[in-house]
Design a protein around this motif. Sequence first.
Motif, PDB file in Angstrom:
ATOM      1  N   ASP A 221       0.851  -1.189   0.000  1.00 50.27           N
ATOM      2  CA  ASP A 221       0.000   0.000   0.000  1.00 50.27           C
ATOM      3  C   ASP A 221       0.886   1.238   0.000  1.00 50.27           C
ATOM      4  O   ASP A 221       1.635   1.475   0.948  1.00 50.27           O
ATOM      5  N   GLY A 222       0.802   2.007  -1.089  1.00 46.98           N
ATOM      6  CA  GLY A 222       1.577   3.241  -1.164  1.00 46.98           C
ATOM      7  C   GLY A 222       3.073   3.017  -1.121  1.00 46.98           C
ATOM      8  O   GLY A 222       3.816   3.822  -0.557  1.00 46.98           O
ATOM      9  N   GLY A 223       3.533   1.900  -1.686  1.00 42.47           N
ATOM     10  CA  GLY A 223       4.956   1.621  -1.744  1.00 42.47           C
ATOM     11  C   GLY A 223       5.507   0.898  -0.530  1.00 42.47           C
ATOM     12  O   GLY A 223       6.687   0.544  -0.499  1.00 42.47           O
ATOM     13  N   THR A 224       4.688   0.679   0.492  1.00 40.73           N
ATOM     14  CA  THR A 224       5.137  -0.057   1.669  1.00 40.73           C
ATOM     15  C   THR A 224       4.268  -1.296   1.862  1.00 40.73           C
ATOM     16  O   THR A 224       3.095  -1.308   1.484  1.00 40.73           O
ATOM     17  N   ALA A 225       4.853  -2.329   2.446  1.00 43.76           N
ATOM     18  CA  ALA A 225       4.127  -3.580   2.667  1.00 43.76           C
ATOM     19  C   ALA A 225       3.611  -3.619   4.095  1.00 43.76           C
ATOM     20  O   ALA A 225       4.281  -3.183   5.037  1.00 43.76           O
ATOM     21  N   ALA A 226       2.397  -4.118   4.252  1.00 43.88           N
ATOM     22  CA  ALA A 226       1.814  -4.308   5.577  1.00 43.88           C
ATOM     23  C   ALA A 226       1.096  -5.648   5.577  1.00 43.88           C
ATOM     24  O   ALA A 226       0.486  -6.034   4.572  1.00 43.88           O
ATOM     25  N   GLU A 227       1.182  -6.362   6.684  1.00 44.56           N
ATOM     26  CA  GLU A 227       0.509  -7.645   6.799  1.00 44.56           C
ATOM     27  C   GLU A 227      -0.621  -7.530   7.805  1.00 44.56           C
ATOM     28  O   GLU A 227      -0.393  -7.226   8.979  1.00 44.56           O
ATOM     29  N   ALA A 228      -1.850  -7.758   7.322  1.00 44.96           N
ATOM     30  CA  ALA A 228      -3.007  -7.770   8.213  1.00 44.96           C
ATOM     31  C   ALA A 228      -3.096  -9.150   8.853  1.00 44.96           C
ATOM     32  O   ALA A 228      -2.827 -10.164   8.205  1.00 44.96           O
ATOM     33  N   ALA A 229      -3.450  -9.195  10.130  1.00 45.50           N
ATOM     34  CA  ALA A 229      -3.502 -10.470  10.840  1.00 45.50           C
ATOM     35  C   ALA A 229      -4.700 -10.509  11.784  1.00 45.50           C
ATOM     36  O   ALA A 229      -4.983  -9.541  12.496  1.00 45.50           O
ATOM     37  N   ASP A 250       4.444  -4.452  10.214  1.00 43.40           N
ATOM     38  CA  ASP A 250       5.374  -4.091   9.149  1.00 43.40           C
ATOM     39  C   ASP A 250       6.276  -5.276   8.822  1.00 43.40           C
ATOM     40  O   ASP A 250       6.105  -6.377   9.369  1.00 43.40           O
ATOM     41  N   ASP A 251       7.236  -5.068   7.929  1.00 46.68           N
ATOM     42  CA  ASP A 251       8.114  -6.162   7.498  1.00 46.68           C
ATOM     43  C   ASP A 251       8.940  -6.747   8.637  1.00 46.68           C
ATOM     44  O   ASP A 251       9.397  -7.892   8.548  1.00 46.68           O
ATOM     45  N   ASP A 252       9.144  -5.985   9.698  1.00 44.30           N
ATOM     46  CA  ASP A 252       9.915  -6.470  10.843  1.00 44.30           C
ATOM     47  C   ASP A 252       9.024  -7.082  11.924  1.00 44.30           C
ATOM     48  O   ASP A 252       9.509  -7.414  13.008  1.00 44.30           O
ATOM     49  N   GLY A 253       7.715  -7.199  11.619  1.00 43.95           N
ATOM     50  CA  GLY A 253       6.798  -7.813  12.572  1.00 43.95           C
ATOM     51  C   GLY A 253       6.288  -6.874  13.647  1.00 43.95           C
ATOM     52  O   GLY A 253       5.580  -7.306  14.567  1.00 43.95           O
ATOM     53  N   ARG A 254       6.611  -5.597  13.556  1.00 44.52           N
ATOM     54  CA  ARG A 254       6.166  -4.646  14.560  1.00 44.52           C
ATOM     55  C   ARG A 254       4.737  -4.191  14.280  1.00 44.52           C
ATOM     56  O   ARG A 254       4.361  -3.982  13.126  1.00 44.52           O
ATOM     57  N   ALA A 255       3.951  -4.047  15.327  1.00 43.20           N
ATOM     58  CA  ALA A 255       2.569  -3.596  15.175  1.00 43.20           C
ATOM     59  C   ALA A 255       2.546  -2.172  14.615  1.00 43.20           C
ATOM     60  O   ALA A 255       3.327  -1.314  15.024  1.00 43.20           O
ATOM     61  N   VAL A 256       1.639  -1.933  13.675  1.00 42.04           N
ATOM     62  CA  VAL A 256       1.488  -0.612  13.055  1.00 42.04           C
ATOM     63  C   VAL A 256       0.301   0.099  13.698  1.00 42.04           C
ATOM     64  O   VAL A 256      -0.778  -0.492  13.845  1.00 42.04           O
ATOM     65  N   ARG A 257       0.478   1.322  14.094  1.00 42.45           N
ATOM     66  CA  ARG A 257      -0.646   2.083  14.643  1.00 42.45           C
ATOM     67  C   ARG A 257      -1.717   2.265  13.568  1.00 42.45           C
ATOM     68  O   ARG A 257      -1.407   2.473  12.394  1.00 42.45           O
ATOM     69  N   LEU A 258      -2.972   2.219  13.979  1.00 41.52           N
ATOM     70  CA  LEU A 258      -4.073   2.302  13.019  1.00 41.52           C
ATOM     71  C   LEU A 258      -4.024   3.594  12.216  1.00 41.52           C
ATOM     72  O   LEU A 258      -4.414   3.618  11.044  1.00 41.52           O
ATOM     73  N   THR A 259      -3.543   4.665  12.830  1.00 43.56           N
ATOM     74  CA  THR A 259      -3.467   5.942  12.117  1.00 43.56           C
ATOM     75  C   THR A 259      -2.496   5.876  10.938  1.00 43.56           C
ATOM     76  O   THR A 259      -2.582   6.683  10.017  1.00 43.56           O
ATOM     77  N   ALA A 260      -1.572   4.893  10.949  1.00 46.55           N
ATOM     78  CA  ALA A 260      -0.561   4.790   9.897  1.00 46.55           C
ATOM     79  C   ALA A 260      -0.908   3.722   8.859  1.00 46.55           C
ATOM     80  O   ALA A 260      -0.170   3.537   7.893  1.00 46.55           O
ATOM     81  N   VAL A 261      -2.005   3.017   9.052  1.00 52.56           N
ATOM     82  CA  VAL A 261      -2.405   1.981   8.098  1.00 52.56           C
ATOM     83  C   VAL A 261      -2.985   2.638   6.851  1.00 52.56           C
ATOM     84  O   VAL A 261      -3.871   3.509   6.944  1.00 52.56           O
ATOM     85  N   GLY A 262      -2.490   2.256   5.680  1.00 52.39           N
ATOM     86  CA  GLY A 262      -2.960   2.840   4.421  1.00 52.39           C
ATOM     87  C   GLY A 262      -4.365   2.388   4.055  1.00 52.39           C
ATOM     88  O   GLY A 262      -4.878   1.405   4.603  1.00 52.39           O
ATOM     89  N   PRO A 263      -5.011   3.079   3.105  1.00 55.16           N
ATOM     90  CA  PRO A 263      -6.409   2.778   2.760  1.00 55.16           C
ATOM     91  C   PRO A 263      -6.623   1.381   2.190  1.00 55.16           C
ATOM     92  O   PRO A 263      -7.627   0.726   2.492  1.00 55.16           O
ATOM     93  N   VAL A 264      -5.682   0.900   1.368  1.00 60.02           N
ATOM     94  CA  VAL A 264      -5.838  -0.437   0.791  1.00 60.02           C
ATOM     95  C   VAL A 264      -5.602  -1.499   1.856  1.00 60.02           C
ATOM     96  O   VAL A 264      -6.371  -2.470   1.960  1.00 60.02           O
TER      97      VAL A 264
END
Length: 288
Positions: A221-229, A250-264
């Motif tokens: 999403d927007g050039g960065t990878a995110a894994e939904a779980a 993120d790619d390192d397994g760290r939780a992403v804050r919801l405010t930083a999650v992209g639309p896709v």
Amino acid sequence: MAWLAAGEGYEIALVEGRVAARSATGRTAGRQLKTLPKALKDHPEVDRLRRLAEWLDRHEAACAAQVDSWMVSSLPVPTELLARVWPDEAWQRALRDVAVVGDDPDEVGFLRDATASGELKVVNLDGETVRLSPRTVTLPHPVLLPDLDDVREFAAELGIVQGVEQIHRATWRKPAEIAATATEVRDYAGGAFPTRFSLAARSTSLGYRVSGGYATCKVRDGGTAAEAAVWIGEPYYEAETTTGALSWHDDDGRAVRLTAVGPVAWSEGMRMAAALYAGRKIEEGGDA
């Protein structure tokens, strides 16, 4: 496909994905038979066609999966590549009428043809067939289309049926107000399943990967990878289990804050969570 000689008095071919036979001699020559004669069931040519049919099914599924991947990632796809694969009917079924965007991000069109010279023929939202020759195109995820309802309405008027779920794909938009430190969504938590195995089986049947105690899907999403779980329970847990919270990493397994999650990534994660939750055990009776 041409009819091939097989055994005495018969010819075979692939018809609508299955091996069909017809008589090659006598008054019934050329007439297709309703079932495959017993004499042909173990014939080498029949076995060869069956294996070809299985390969064609796998190839068609692979083409659709690749187009789906392009769409979910919204990555640019070389126009030359589309022109190269277009003669293949399996690729055509996956690509025909998919919404594409060329050099102008505001110009959306439905793909109808790709010529050997690298030119695309699309039907734009004015109903006109236009020719495009961009170096690359994107197959936008529907959540990125600003006028999605209008696009859907226009597609319905044209009678468009897509080989890959795109414009009618279920979408979720991120709420405008989210707690700054939040990392989980629990909208679809608490869906009960008889066993962890049944929930894991539902995850894989829907095309999601099961890793450890999670069902996951990776999105670019927007050039960065995110894994939904989505938490589905500890492996080998045999008792009743429930769907857990949805989170992104993120790619390192760290939780992403919801405010930083992209639309896709948000839409695809919510789509996965909702699809898992939909298979939950529904209580019946007076205490439901």
